[in-house]
Scaffold this motif. Structure first.
Motif, PDB file in Angstrom:
ATOM      1  N   VAL A  84      -3.090  99.682 -42.173  1.00 16.80           N
ATOM      2  CA  VAL A  84      -2.384  99.038 -43.283  1.00 16.80           C
ATOM      3  C   VAL A  84      -3.154  99.197 -44.589  1.00 16.80           C
ATOM      4  O   VAL A  84      -2.575  99.507 -45.633  1.00 16.80           O
ATOM      5  N   PHE A  85      -4.471  99.009 -44.530  1.00 14.11           N
ATOM      6  CA  PHE A  85      -5.281  98.995 -45.744  1.00 14.11           C
ATOM      7  C   PHE A  85      -5.808 100.385 -46.089  1.00 14.11           C
ATOM      8  O   PHE A  85      -6.028 101.225 -45.210  1.00 14.11           O
ATOM      9  N   LYS A  86      -6.010 100.599 -47.378  1.00 17.92           N
ATOM     10  CA  LYS A  86      -6.477 101.892 -47.876  1.00 17.92           C
ATOM     11  C   LYS A  86      -7.944 101.870 -48.284  1.00 17.92           C
ATOM     12  O   LYS A  86      -8.520 102.912 -48.597  1.00 17.92           O
ATOM     13  N   ALA A  87      -8.549 100.673 -48.296  1.00 21.55           N
ATOM     14  CA  ALA A  87      -9.968 100.536 -48.639  1.00 21.55           C
ATOM     15  C   ALA A  87     -10.430  99.152 -48.218  1.00 21.55           C
ATOM     16  O   ALA A  87      -9.614  98.250 -47.994  1.00 21.55           O
ATOM     17  N   GLY A  88     -11.749  98.991 -48.118  1.00 19.61           N
ATOM     18  CA  GLY A  88     -12.275  97.687 -47.743  1.00 19.61           C
ATOM     19  C   GLY A  88     -13.706  97.497 -48.179  1.00 19.61           C
ATOM     20  O   GLY A  88     -14.413  98.467 -48.483  1.00 19.61           O
ATOM     21  N   ALA A  89     -14.115  96.226 -48.232  1.00 23.43           N
ATOM     22  CA  ALA A  89     -15.490  95.868 -48.588  1.00 23.43           C
ATOM     23  C   ALA A  89     -15.986  94.820 -47.600  1.00 23.43           C
ATOM     24  O   ALA A  89     -15.367  93.769 -47.433  1.00 23.43           O
ATOM     25  N   SER A  90     -17.118  95.114 -46.958  1.00 27.31           N
ATOM     26  CA  SER A  90     -17.728  94.193 -46.007  1.00 27.31           C
ATOM     27  C   SER A  90     -19.010  93.627 -46.596  1.00 27.31           C
ATOM     28  O   SER A  90     -19.927  94.381 -46.934  1.00 27.31           O
ATOM     29  N   TYR A  91     -19.056  92.315 -46.721  1.00 24.50           N
ATOM     30  CA  TYR A  91     -20.256  91.615 -47.173  1.00 24.50           C
ATOM     31  C   TYR A  91     -20.930  91.007 -45.950  1.00 24.50           C
ATOM     32  O   TYR A  91     -20.391  90.097 -45.329  1.00 24.50           O
ATOM     33  N   TYR A  92     -22.104  91.545 -45.598  1.00 21.19           N
ATOM     34  CA  TYR A  92     -22.882  91.097 -44.441  1.00 21.19           C
ATOM     35  C   TYR A  92     -21.970  90.790 -43.247  1.00 21.19           C
ATOM     36  O   TYR A  92     -22.057  89.739 -42.616  1.00 21.19           O
ATOM     37  N   GLY A  93     -21.091  91.765 -42.940  1.00 19.81           N
ATOM     38  CA  GLY A  93     -20.103  91.598 -41.886  1.00 19.81           C
ATOM     39  C   GLY A  93     -20.584  92.125 -40.541  1.00 19.81           C
ATOM     40  O   GLY A  93     -21.470  92.976 -40.454  1.00 19.81           O
ATOM     41  N   VAL A  94     -19.968  91.631 -39.476  1.00 18.12           N
ATOM     42  CA  VAL A  94     -20.311  92.006 -38.107  1.00 18.12           C
ATOM     43  C   VAL A  94     -19.536  93.259 -37.721  1.00 18.12           C
ATOM     44  O   VAL A  94     -18.312  93.309 -37.871  1.00 18.12           O
ATOM     45  N   SER A  95     -20.246  94.264 -37.199  1.00 14.55           N
ATOM     46  CA  SER A  95     -19.570  95.469 -36.728  1.00 14.55           C
ATOM     47  C   SER A  95     -19.687  95.642 -35.226  1.00 14.55           C
ATOM     48  O   SER A  95     -18.852  96.292 -34.606  1.00 14.55           O
ATOM     49  N   ASP A  96     -20.725  95.072 -34.628  1.00 14.74           N
ATOM     50  CA  ASP A  96     -20.950  95.187 -33.189  1.00 14.74           C
ATOM     51  C   ASP A  96     -21.120  93.781 -32.615  1.00 14.74           C
ATOM     52  O   ASP A  96     -22.162  93.149 -32.776  1.00 14.74           O
ATOM     53  N   LEU A  97     -20.085  93.281 -31.959  1.00 15.40           N
ATOM     54  CA  LEU A  97     -20.125  91.912 -31.434  1.00 15.40           C
ATOM     55  C   LEU A  97     -21.195  91.745 -30.364  1.00 15.40           C
ATOM     56  O   LEU A  97     -21.782  90.668 -30.223  1.00 15.40           O
ATOM     57  N   GLU A  98     -21.450  92.793 -29.618  1.00 12.13           N
ATOM     58  CA  GLU A  98     -22.458  92.706 -28.562  1.00 12.13           C
ATOM     59  C   GLU A  98     -23.849  92.511 -29.154  1.00 12.13           C
ATOM     60  O   GLU A  98     -24.644  91.709 -28.658  1.00 12.13           O
ATOM     61  N   VAL A  99     -24.134  93.231 -30.225  1.00 13.93           N
ATOM     62  CA  VAL A  99     -25.421  93.066 -30.899  1.00 13.93           C
ATOM     63  C   VAL A  99     -25.541  91.656 -31.462  1.00 13.93           C
ATOM     64  O   VAL A  99     -26.593  91.019 -31.381  1.00 13.93           O
ATOM     65  N   LEU A 100     -24.440  91.147 -32.029  1.00 14.63           N
ATOM     66  CA  LEU A 100     -24.462  89.790 -32.572  1.00 14.63           C
ATOM     67  C   LEU A 100     -24.719  88.773 -31.469  1.00 14.63           C
ATOM     68  O   LEU A 100     -25.457  87.801 -31.667  1.00 14.63           O
ATOM     69  N   ALA A 101     -24.116  88.984 -30.297  1.00 18.21           N
ATOM     70  CA  ALA A 101     -24.322  88.062 -29.182  1.00 18.21           C
ATOM     71  C   ALA A 101     -25.777  88.034 -28.742  1.00 18.21           C
ATOM     72  O   ALA A 101     -26.289  87.012 -28.277  1.00 18.21           O
ATOM     73  N   LYS A 102     -26.465  89.151 -28.896  1.00 15.23           N
ATOM     74  CA  LYS A 102     -27.863  89.248 -28.475  1.00 15.23           C
ATOM     75  C   LYS A 102     -28.838  88.869 -29.573  1.00 15.23           C
ATOM     76  O   LYS A 102     -29.985  88.499 -29.289  1.00 15.23           O
ATOM     77  N   ASP A 103     -28.421  88.981 -30.831  1.00 17.11           N
ATOM     78  CA  ASP A 103     -29.371  88.908 -31.946  1.00 17.11           C
ATOM     79  C   ASP A 103     -28.818  88.067 -33.086  1.00 17.11           C
ATOM     80  O   ASP A 103     -28.362  88.587 -34.093  1.00 17.11           O
TER      81      ASP A 103
ATOM     82  N   SER B 218      -9.701 105.431 -41.208  1.00 12.05           N
ATOM     83  CA  SER B 218      -9.144 106.526 -42.011  1.00 12.05           C
ATOM     84  C   SER B 218      -9.175 106.210 -43.499  1.00 12.05           C
ATOM     85  O   SER B 218      -8.433 106.801 -44.271  1.00 12.05           O
ATOM     86  N   CYS B 219     -10.034 105.256 -43.898  1.00 12.17           N
ATOM     87  CA  CYS B 219     -10.104 104.914 -45.320  1.00 12.17           C
ATOM     88  C   CYS B 219     -11.534 104.573 -45.713  1.00 12.17           C
ATOM     89  O   CYS B 219     -12.369 104.273 -44.853  1.00 12.17           O
ATOM     90  N   PRO B 220     -11.845 104.615 -46.999  1.00  9.35           N
ATOM     91  CA  PRO B 220     -13.203 104.342 -47.478  1.00  9.35           C
ATOM     92  C   PRO B 220     -13.593 102.872 -47.329  1.00  9.35           C
ATOM     93  O   PRO B 220     -12.762 101.975 -47.418  1.00  9.35           O
ATOM     94  N   VAL B 221     -14.913 102.646 -47.122  1.00  4.86           N
ATOM     95  CA  VAL B 221     -15.447 101.294 -46.963  1.00  4.86           C
ATOM     96  C   VAL B 221     -16.772 101.190 -47.714  1.00  4.86           C
ATOM     97  O   VAL B 221     -17.561 102.148 -47.726  1.00  4.86           O
ATOM     98  N   ILE B 222     -17.009 100.028 -48.346  1.00  2.00           N
ATOM     99  CA  ILE B 222     -18.289  99.749 -48.980  1.00  2.00           C
ATOM    100  C   ILE B 222     -18.913  98.530 -48.299  1.00  2.00           C
ATOM    101  O   ILE B 222     -18.210  97.590 -47.923  1.00  2.00           O
ATOM    102  N   PHE B 223     -20.247  98.572 -48.133  1.00  2.00           N
ATOM    103  CA  PHE B 223     -20.988  97.507 -47.450  1.00  2.00           C
ATOM    104  C   PHE B 223     -22.027  96.905 -48.393  1.00  2.00           C
ATOM    105  O   PHE B 223     -22.728  97.644 -49.097  1.00  2.00           O
ATOM    106  N   PHE B 224     -22.135  95.574 -48.365  1.00  2.00           N
ATOM    107  CA  PHE B 224     -23.163  94.848 -49.116  1.00  2.00           C
ATOM    108  C   PHE B 224     -23.949  94.002 -48.116  1.00  2.00           C
ATOM    109  O   PHE B 224     -23.369  93.307 -47.289  1.00  2.00           O
ATOM    110  N   GLN B 225     -25.296  94.037 -48.215  1.00  2.00           N
ATOM    111  CA  GLN B 225     -26.104  93.404 -47.179  1.00  2.00           C
ATOM    112  C   GLN B 225     -27.427  92.880 -47.721  1.00  2.00           C
ATOM    113  O   GLN B 225     -28.128  93.578 -48.455  1.00  2.00           O
ATOM    114  N   GLY B 226     -27.770  91.620 -47.365  1.00  2.00           N
ATOM    115  CA  GLY B 226     -29.088  91.074 -47.637  1.00  2.00           C
ATOM    116  C   GLY B 226     -30.054  91.510 -46.549  1.00  2.00           C
ATOM    117  O   GLY B 226     -29.746  91.417 -45.362  1.00  2.00           O
ATOM    118  N   LEU B 227     -31.228  91.971 -46.932  1.00  2.00           N
ATOM    119  CA  LEU B 227     -32.161  92.545 -45.974  1.00  2.00           C
ATOM    120  C   LEU B 227     -32.940  91.494 -45.186  1.00  2.00           C
ATOM    121  O   LEU B 227     -33.634  91.833 -44.226  1.00  2.00           O
TER     122      LEU B 227
END
Length: 642
Positions: free
Chosen positions: A504-523, A559-568
């Protein structure tokens, strides 16, 4: 009056710049009133995100109490809250740098109270009869997850002693007016506090130990919050036992509802120190409640069970307290920034003591929110706030429709409101339409609505965010070829899942978002370490569900561009969550950008980083949707784009 210029959506020049937003922005966090003196906590992006206690003066001015070398912020549960207390003309606060408790006579230098240790403190109350504080203590010294207790802090020696232990989490220690009884709330994994908590009461003996400890309410399927004692020693609390967070009291061993209403009188416990109600007298309560996404202020007579809503011009209200004939709260509206308000209860005249923004801007640049209810899966309805483009200086070419930015809020057990938000106006004044979505699982619509997300995170929220975009396209209000979605934290996961599993969407922006739920469950940190049990399923028993809903495993569907913002320094959603996704998208050959910020944790607090993220997201969309920003913006490096 000059005629509006004709320019494409997105190319409108706006006076609401990122520089303007961060230059005058202050977060208003908490309020305390002692006698006739009011204190509040401010978060200041211009000072590196430092939190400062401020004292109101008799002549209406304000003076900083916290010296510049201190930052009043606790990291209990990582989200903090309840970081300071004013009692007996003394301040007690948690300092962010060392997480130790300090005591301070206003205008004097703070004195350290607790010893150096790997402990954090929140939600303190004064037990004046025993010369101590009672607070939530989170101990990170041992192996494994942190240990949470209710602990006491001796005001003479600083000695910290456990008072109540054995549960995974504690909050809201509250002492009866005569000092003879203590109430508190606890809960255990895998529950989150909005799933099931317990309310306890005990007698305090002269030596400070507890006796006759009993659980009086709550359980696995009841969420209790906000316990408070009335002036005569009756315990009140908020419970969702009837689907809504309503107000109850415990009298003569019985629980009695004092306001039965299809509205929310409480909040999800993300942070400590929330104040949804306060006592004027034994039979007069000032409270806030939320209904259909909007907040109200009211006066409640608990004996007569009569609720009288007060006519105040605010649609978002929290941190309610009172003294004498005056109430104080933090309020916002669609046309006014969040502010610290003093309300004369006789005349209902409101006086602003402090605004969260000093920015003055012509309201002709402001878009007013429209409450929308839209159809979603299984014949259900979801909700949101829609903001059309608005700029008095521009109009679009005839026959064109605006791009739409869909905002998925964090939590996911949280909510958005119609309170004035300059960051939203940043977008709408440049020609974007904006929709803030209260997808299924959001608070403010009852427990049943909140539980729509049980085992269905990444499904219900994604469906609602895509359905609202398609609804607005169908209504002819936005351009179906220019749909973007953005969100932070849990909202970042919803964003990535929508971009991955929907077309549906043609672009997106993730601010400190979760991409791997398994990693989040562990860490992740203790507070949310079992959150996914209810949102996804048990891990590792249901590992396959975690994999099925993790965008990182399905980058081939993007199938669309994405930008990520993240605190280290983010410990809630560690940087590797973003970095894994960026690497995968880059290898796929899609346009992708990654902007990281040293020194930032979960959420950005520094002015320069807030500005960079806001302008950077806008710049990214300008390249994707093909419009030229009216102002010069520092470019963002976009990989896989010529």
């Amino acid at each position: 009056m000059s005629q509006p210029k004709i320019a494409p959506f997105g190319a409108w020049k706006s006076p609401i710049t990122a520089d303007l937003i961060v230059s005058g922005m202050t977060a208003l966090i908490d309020i305390f009133v002692e006698g006739e003196t009011i204190y509040w906590l401010e978060g200041r992006p211009s000072e590196g995100g430092r939190n400062v206690i401020v004292q109101g003066t008799a002549d209406g001015d304000a003076v900083d109490i916290t010296p510049r070398s201190f930052n009043v912020r606790t990291r209990v549960h990582e989200y903090g809250g309840g970081a300071f207390l004013i009692a007996a003309e003394t301040l007690y606060f948690s300092n962010f740098t060392d997480q130790r408790l300090y005591q301070q006579v206003p205008m004097a230098e703070p004195q350290v109270l607790t010893p150096e240790a790997q402990k954090r403190y929140a939600d303190a109350i004064l037990d004046s009869q025993r010369d101590r504080l009672i607070c939530v203590c989170e101990d990170h010294a041992g192996e494994g997850e942190a240990k949470n207790t209710l602990s006491t802090v001796n005001l003479n020696t600083g000695e910290v002693c456990e008072l109540v232990s054995g549960s995974d989490f504690y909050t809201s220690p509250r002492l009866s007016p005569d000092g003879s009884q203590l109430a508190w709330i606890d809960w255990n994994h895998p529950n989150m506090p909005w799933d099931g908590t317990r309310l306890w009461i005990a007698t305090l003996q002269t030596d400070g130990t507890l006796d006759k400890v009993q659980c009086i309410a709550g359980g696995e399927e009841e969420s209790i919050c906000a316990p408070e004692w009335s002036p005569e020693g009756v315990l009140y609390f908020v419970s969702d036992r009837n689907n809504w967070w309503n107000l109850y009291r415990f009298v003569a061993g019985e629980i009695e509802c004092v306001c039965d209403k299809e509205a929310e009188f409480g909040y999800p416990h993300w942070v400590f120190g929330e104040k949804p109600y306060t006592f004027l007298t034994e039979n007069e309560i000032i409270c806030s409640y939320s209904q259909n996404g909007r907040s109200y202020l009211a006066k409640l007579d608990p004996d007569a069970k009569k609720l009288h809503t007060l006519d105040v011009p605010f649609t978002s209200i929290h941190s309610v307290t009172a003294a004498g004939e005056r109430a104080y709260f933090i309020g916002g509206s669609p046309t006014e920034p969040t502010q610290l308000v003093e309300l004369d209860l006789k005349t209902l005249n409101c006086k602003t003591l402090k605004k969260s923004s000093t920015i003055e801007c012509n309201p002709d640049y402001f878009s007013l929110p429209e409450a929308i209810a839209f159809p979603t899966e299984a014949g259900k309805t979801a909700y949101g706030w829609f903001y059309p483009p608005q700029n008095k200086d521009y109009q679009p070419p005839e026959g064109t429709l605006p791009p739409l930015l869909v905002k998925s809020h964090g939590g996911p057990t949280a909510a958005t409101s119609a309170s004035f938000n300059l960051r939203i106006q940043y977008w709408t004044s440049r020609g974007f339409a904006f929709v803030d979505v209260n997808y299924g699982g959001s608070t403010g619509y009852g427990r049943e609505y909140r539980q729509r997300l049980q085992k269905k995170w990444g499904i219900v929220d994604v469906d609602d965010c895509t359905n609202v975009a398609q609804y607005l396209v169908k209504e002819g209000r936005v351009d179906g070829d220019k749909l973007a979605i953005a969100g932070g934290s849990a909202g970042g996961y919803t964003t990535l899942a929508a971009l991955t599993f929907k077309d549906v969407f043609k672009a997106g922006a993730s601010y400190y978002g979760v991409s791997d739920l398994e990693v989040l469950a562990k860490d992740t940190h203790k507070f949310e370490s079992r959150y996914l049990d209810s949102l996804i399923g048990k891990y590792p028993e249901e590992k396959h569900i975690y994999e099925e809903r993790s965008p990182i495993h399905f980058t081939d569907r993007l199938s669309c561009p994405v930008i990520f913002f993240q605190g280290l320094e983010d410990e809630v959603v560690p940087p590797n969550q973003a970095e894994m996704m960026v690497e995968a998208i880059e290898k796929k050959g899609l346009p992708v950008a990654y902007v990281s910020f040293a020194g930032e944790q979960h959420g950005f607090r520094r002015a320069e980083n807030i500005k960079r993220a806001l302008d950077g997201e806008f710049y990214f969309y300008s390249r994707v949707f093909g419009f030229q920003p009216a102002e010069a913006i520092e470019p963002i490096k976009i990989m896989n784009r010529e």
